[in-house]
Every structure is written in C-alpha cells, then in structure tokens.
Design a protein around this motif. Sequence first.
Motif, PDB file in Angstrom:
ATOM      1  N   ILE A 123      28.192 -22.155 -68.390  1.00 20.57           N
ATOM      2  CA  ILE A 123      28.912 -23.353 -68.817  1.00 20.57           C
ATOM      3  C   ILE A 123      29.477 -24.042 -67.593  1.00 20.57           C
ATOM      4  N   VAL A 124      29.125 -25.317 -67.439  1.00 22.31           N
ATOM      5  CA  VAL A 124      29.664 -26.144 -66.364  1.00 22.31           C
ATOM      6  C   VAL A 124      30.088 -27.476 -66.963  1.00 22.31           C
ATOM      7  N   GLU A 125      31.071 -28.106 -66.358  1.00 23.90           N
ATOM      8  CA  GLU A 125      31.605 -29.364 -66.886  1.00 23.90           C
ATOM      9  C   GLU A 125      30.642 -30.530 -66.727  1.00 23.90           C
ATOM     10  N   THR A 126      29.937 -30.579 -65.614  1.00 27.91           N
ATOM     11  CA  THR A 126      28.944 -31.631 -65.376  1.00 27.91           C
ATOM     12  C   THR A 126      27.719 -30.991 -64.735  1.00 27.91           C
ATOM     13  N   THR A 127      26.592 -31.639 -64.913  1.00 26.48           N
ATOM     14  CA  THR A 127      25.366 -31.100 -64.344  1.00 26.48           C
ATOM     15  C   THR A 127      24.359 -32.217 -64.134  1.00 26.48           C
ATOM     16  N   LYS A 128      23.444 -31.970 -63.236  1.00 27.83           N
ATOM     17  CA  LYS A 128      22.350 -32.910 -63.026  1.00 27.83           C
ATOM     18  C   LYS A 128      21.243 -32.579 -64.018  1.00 27.83           C
ATOM     19  N   LYS A 129      20.392 -33.539 -64.263  1.00 28.83           N
ATOM     20  CA  LYS A 129      19.342 -33.393 -65.264  1.00 28.83           C
ATOM     21  C   LYS A 129      18.486 -32.151 -65.031  1.00 28.83           C
ATOM     22  N   ASP A 130      18.063 -31.926 -63.795  1.00 24.93           N
ATOM     23  CA  ASP A 130      17.191 -30.786 -63.514  1.00 24.93           C
ATOM     24  C   ASP A 130      17.915 -29.441 -63.585  1.00 24.93           C
ATOM     25  N   GLU A 131      19.247 -29.433 -63.541  1.00 25.29           N
ATOM     26  CA  GLU A 131      20.018 -28.192 -63.627  1.00 25.29           C
ATOM     27  C   GLU A 131      20.457 -27.881 -65.061  1.00 25.29           C
ATOM     28  N   ALA A 132      20.343 -28.846 -65.957  1.00 25.74           N
ATOM     29  CA  ALA A 132      20.825 -28.675 -67.326  1.00 25.74           C
ATOM     30  C   ALA A 132      20.109 -27.543 -68.055  1.00 25.74           C
ATOM     31  N   GLU A 133      18.817 -27.386 -67.819  1.00 31.82           N
ATOM     32  CA  GLU A 133      18.066 -26.341 -68.516  1.00 31.82           C
ATOM     33  C   GLU A 133      18.470 -24.938 -68.101  1.00 31.82           C
ATOM     34  N   GLN A 134      19.199 -24.800 -67.006  1.00 33.05           N
ATOM     35  CA  GLN A 134      19.671 -23.489 -66.561  1.00 33.05           C
ATOM     36  C   GLN A 134      20.915 -23.047 -67.322  1.00 33.05           C
ATOM     37  N   MET A 135      21.447 -23.931 -68.161  1.00 36.96           N
ATOM     38  CA  MET A 135      22.642 -23.607 -68.933  1.00 36.96           C
ATOM     39  C   MET A 135      22.328 -22.792 -70.181  1.00 36.96           C
ATOM     40  N   TYR A 136      21.071 -22.802 -70.620  1.00 35.15           N
ATOM     41  CA  TYR A 136      20.713 -22.105 -71.847  1.00 35.15           C
ATOM     42  C   TYR A 136      19.279 -21.583 -71.779  1.00 35.15           C
ATOM     43  N   GLU A 137      18.973 -20.682 -72.700  1.00 35.20           N
ATOM     44  CA  GLU A 137      17.632 -20.119 -72.817  1.00 35.20           C
ATOM     45  C   GLU A 137      17.195 -20.283 -74.267  1.00 35.20           C
ATOM     46  N   ILE A 138      15.997 -20.812 -74.475  1.00 34.67           N
ATOM     47  CA  ILE A 138      15.483 -20.950 -75.832  1.00 34.67           C
ATOM     48  C   ILE A 138      14.935 -19.599 -76.269  1.00 34.67           C
ATOM     49  N   ILE A 139      15.521 -19.052 -77.324  1.00 31.27           N
ATOM     50  CA  ILE A 139      15.103 -17.753 -77.833  1.00 31.27           C
ATOM     51  C   ILE A 139      13.996 -17.920 -78.868  1.00 31.27           C
ATOM     52  N   ASP A 140      14.145 -18.927 -79.742  1.00 32.10           N
ATOM     53  CA  ASP A 140      13.168 -19.139 -80.804  1.00 32.10           C
ATOM     54  C   ASP A 140      13.111 -20.623 -81.154  1.00 32.10           C
ATOM     55  N   GLU A 141      11.939 -21.059 -81.550  1.00 35.43           N
ATOM     56  CA  GLU A 141      11.743 -22.436 -81.969  1.00 35.43           C
ATOM     57  C   GLU A 141      10.752 -22.406 -83.126  1.00 35.43           C
ATOM     58  N   PHE A 173      17.336 -29.282 -86.458  1.00 37.87           N
ATOM     59  CA  PHE A 173      16.952 -30.681 -86.293  1.00 37.87           C
ATOM     60  C   PHE A 173      15.900 -30.940 -87.369  1.00 37.87           C
ATOM     61  N   GLY A 174      16.041 -31.911 -88.196  1.00 36.14           N
ATOM     62  CA  GLY A 174      15.002 -32.280 -89.166  1.00 36.14           C
ATOM     63  C   GLY A 174      14.127 -31.120 -89.598  1.00 36.14           C
ATOM     64  N   ASN A 175      12.889 -31.070 -89.113  1.00 35.00           N
ATOM     65  CA  ASN A 175      11.967 -29.994 -89.494  1.00 35.00           C
ATOM     66  C   ASN A 175      11.868 -28.893 -88.437  1.00 35.00           C
ATOM     67  N   LYS A 176      12.701 -28.934 -87.429  1.00 35.76           N
ATOM     68  CA  LYS A 176      12.668 -27.952 -86.336  1.00 35.76           C
ATOM     69  C   LYS A 176      13.994 -27.188 -86.288  1.00 35.76           C
ATOM     70  N   THR A 177      13.900 -25.886 -86.112  1.00 33.56           N
ATOM     71  CA  THR A 177      15.082 -25.046 -85.919  1.00 33.56           C
ATOM     72  C   THR A 177      14.947 -24.360 -84.570  1.00 33.56           C
ATOM     73  N   GLU A 178      15.990 -24.493 -83.760  1.00 34.17           N
ATOM     74  CA  GLU A 178      15.959 -23.947 -82.402  1.00 34.17           C
ATOM     75  C   GLU A 178      17.108 -22.959 -82.230  1.00 34.17           C
ATOM     76  N   THR A 179      16.802 -21.791 -81.698  1.00 32.54           N
ATOM     77  CA  THR A 179      17.812 -20.784 -81.391  1.00 32.54           C
ATOM     78  C   THR A 179      17.936 -20.702 -79.878  1.00 32.54           C
ATOM     79  N   VAL A 180      19.156 -20.915 -79.366  1.00 36.31           N
ATOM     80  CA  VAL A 180      19.381 -20.870 -77.923  1.00 36.31           C
ATOM     81  C   VAL A 180      20.533 -19.925 -77.597  1.00 36.31           C
ATOM     82  N   LYS A 181      20.446 -19.340 -76.412  1.00 35.12           N
ATOM     83  CA  LYS A 181      21.512 -18.480 -75.905  1.00 35.12           C
ATOM     84  C   LYS A 181      22.146 -19.190 -74.719  1.00 35.12           C
ATOM     85  N   ILE A 182      23.466 -19.257 -74.697  1.00 32.29           N
ATOM     86  CA  ILE A 182      24.182 -19.919 -73.613  1.00 32.29           C
ATOM     87  C   ILE A 182      24.237 -18.973 -72.411  1.00 32.29           C
ATOM     88  N   LEU A 183      23.728 -19.454 -71.274  1.00 32.31           N
ATOM     89  CA  LEU A 183      23.705 -18.648 -70.054  1.00 32.31           C
ATOM     90  C   LEU A 183      24.857 -18.983 -69.115  1.00 32.31           C
TER      91      LEU A 183
END
Length: 92
Positions: free
Chosen positions: A63-81, A51-61
């Motif tokens: 996969i679901v077709e739909t999710t609620k806002k508070d559950e979305a962060e459980q789909m991935y883990e930020i490894i590096d930013e 993203f612009g001046n930011k690089t984010e590395t994420v690992k996919i934990l």
Amino acid sequence: MRLDKFLKVSRIIKRRSVAKEISDQGRITINGNNAKSSSNVSVDDQLIIKFGNKTETVKILRIVETTKKDEAEQMYEIIDESYKEDFRKGVN
C-alpha cells in the motif's frame, strides 16, 4: 487506506467515484466480508470484485499513497479471474 482510494491508486478501477459506487453497492468483499468504500484495507487482504460479467480476486501486496502507472500493478496480485457465461450465446 480506504478501499476506494486503494482501488484508484492501484488502478484496478480508474476513478475513485466509480470505486465508491461499486463498493457501496455490495459488489466488493474484503476477506469474505462485505465492504463499503470507507472500509480499511491492509497488506495481505484478499478482495473479490464483481464487475458486470467478470469477477476478479486480488491479494494486496503493498500500500502506497501515490504511484506511477507502471508501478501500480506491483500493489496487488491477481489470484483469480472468472467470467459468467452469457446466457444469450448459442441462442439462434
């Protein structure tokens, strides 16, 4: 699941059209390989997103077709930013 859909459902990127544009510009890699919006992602894949001046590395934990806002962060883990240095800082 398609990359652009995963990015939207996980709320890493808010709109699928923006996710498609960013991935088709070559700013996302999956496990070290350049990705297109139609690339398939699966559990344990590692994404590097520029993203612009930011690089984010994420690992996919999960996969679901739909999710609620508070559950979305459980789909991935930020490894590096990391952020690029703004070359204009310190310039008088």
